[in-house]
Design an enzyme around this catalytic site. Structure first.
Site, PDB file in Angstrom:
ATOM      1  N   HIS A 123     -49.481  33.159  -5.378  1.00 48.74           N
ATOM      2  CA  HIS A 123     -50.124  32.428  -4.228  1.00 48.74           C
ATOM      3  C   HIS A 123     -51.273  32.940  -3.682  1.00 48.74           C
ATOM      4  CE1 HIS A 123     -46.217  30.290  -4.246  1.00 48.74           C
ATOM      5  NE2 HIS A 123     -45.476  31.561  -4.412  1.00 48.74           N
TER       6      HIS A 123
ATOM      7  N   LYS B  40     -43.121  26.532  -8.090  1.00 42.01           N
ATOM      8  CA  LYS B  40     -44.316  27.610  -8.205  1.00 42.01           C
ATOM      9  C   LYS B  40     -43.975  28.924  -7.742  1.00 42.01           C
ATOM     10  CE  LYS B  40     -48.979  27.755  -5.709  1.00 42.01           C
ATOM     11  NZ  LYS B  40     -49.798  27.562  -4.671  1.00 42.01           N
TER      12      LYS B  40
ATOM     13  N   ARG C 187     -52.287  36.852  -1.295  1.00 41.22           N
ATOM     14  CA  ARG C 187     -52.729  36.973   0.029  1.00 41.22           C
ATOM     15  C   ARG C 187     -51.045  37.629   0.578  1.00 41.22           C
ATOM     16  NH1 ARG C 187     -55.131  32.575  -1.116  1.00 41.22           N
ATOM     17  NH2 ARG C 187     -53.515  31.204   0.173  1.00 41.22           N
TER      18      ARG C 187
END
Length: 140
Positions: free
Chosen positions: A66, A42, A69
């Site tokens: 992600h 990821k 943030r």
């Protein structure tokens, strides 16, 4: 976790203690060599990283910033996805997440080359509320 009275310095200290920015492809090589199960990586936002994941023998990748943030100013998944799909869609499974707020976002990511789209709990809660006839706005 941090309590309500925590300040920015406490948060930055927690981040420093819990996130390791030094992971390298050789670390993932070790994981792949040690484990023959499904490996999905990821956080891919660049076609070269996607190619490296394919060379490593990953089964799939998640095109993700992600949620944006933690990585202020990072490229959006939607912008990154087409070039990544062009580079590796024939070599591994491409999943996508980040910024998914509606069914249209899901369709858009699928159309841009993702084989599947990951949803976070807040999005699922909004859609469940809307399906029951309530306002999809989680604050009401």
């Amino acid at each position: 976790m941090l309590g309500r009275a925590s300040g920015l310095n406490d948060y930055m200290g927690w981040l420093g203690a819990n996130f390791d920015p030094t992971i390298l492809w050789k670390d993932l090589d070790w994981i792949r060599a040690s484990w023959d199960g499904t490996l999905i990586i990821k956080g891919i936002l660049d076609p070269e990283d996607a190619r490296a994941a394919a060379e490593l023998g990953a089964n799939g990748i998640v095109v993700s910033n992600h949620g944006g943030r933690q990585l202020d100013g990072a490229l959006s998944s939607t912008k990154a996805l087409p070039a990544i799909a062009d580079a590796v869609s024939d070599r591994l499974t491409i999943l996508a997440d980040s910024g998914v707020r509606s069914g249209l976002d899901v369709v858009r990511l699928l159309a841009l080359g993702a084989r599947g789209v990951l949803l976070a709990a807040p999005g699922c809660m909004r859609w469940r509320r809307a399906a029951k006839g309530a306002s999809p706005n989680c604050s009401t």
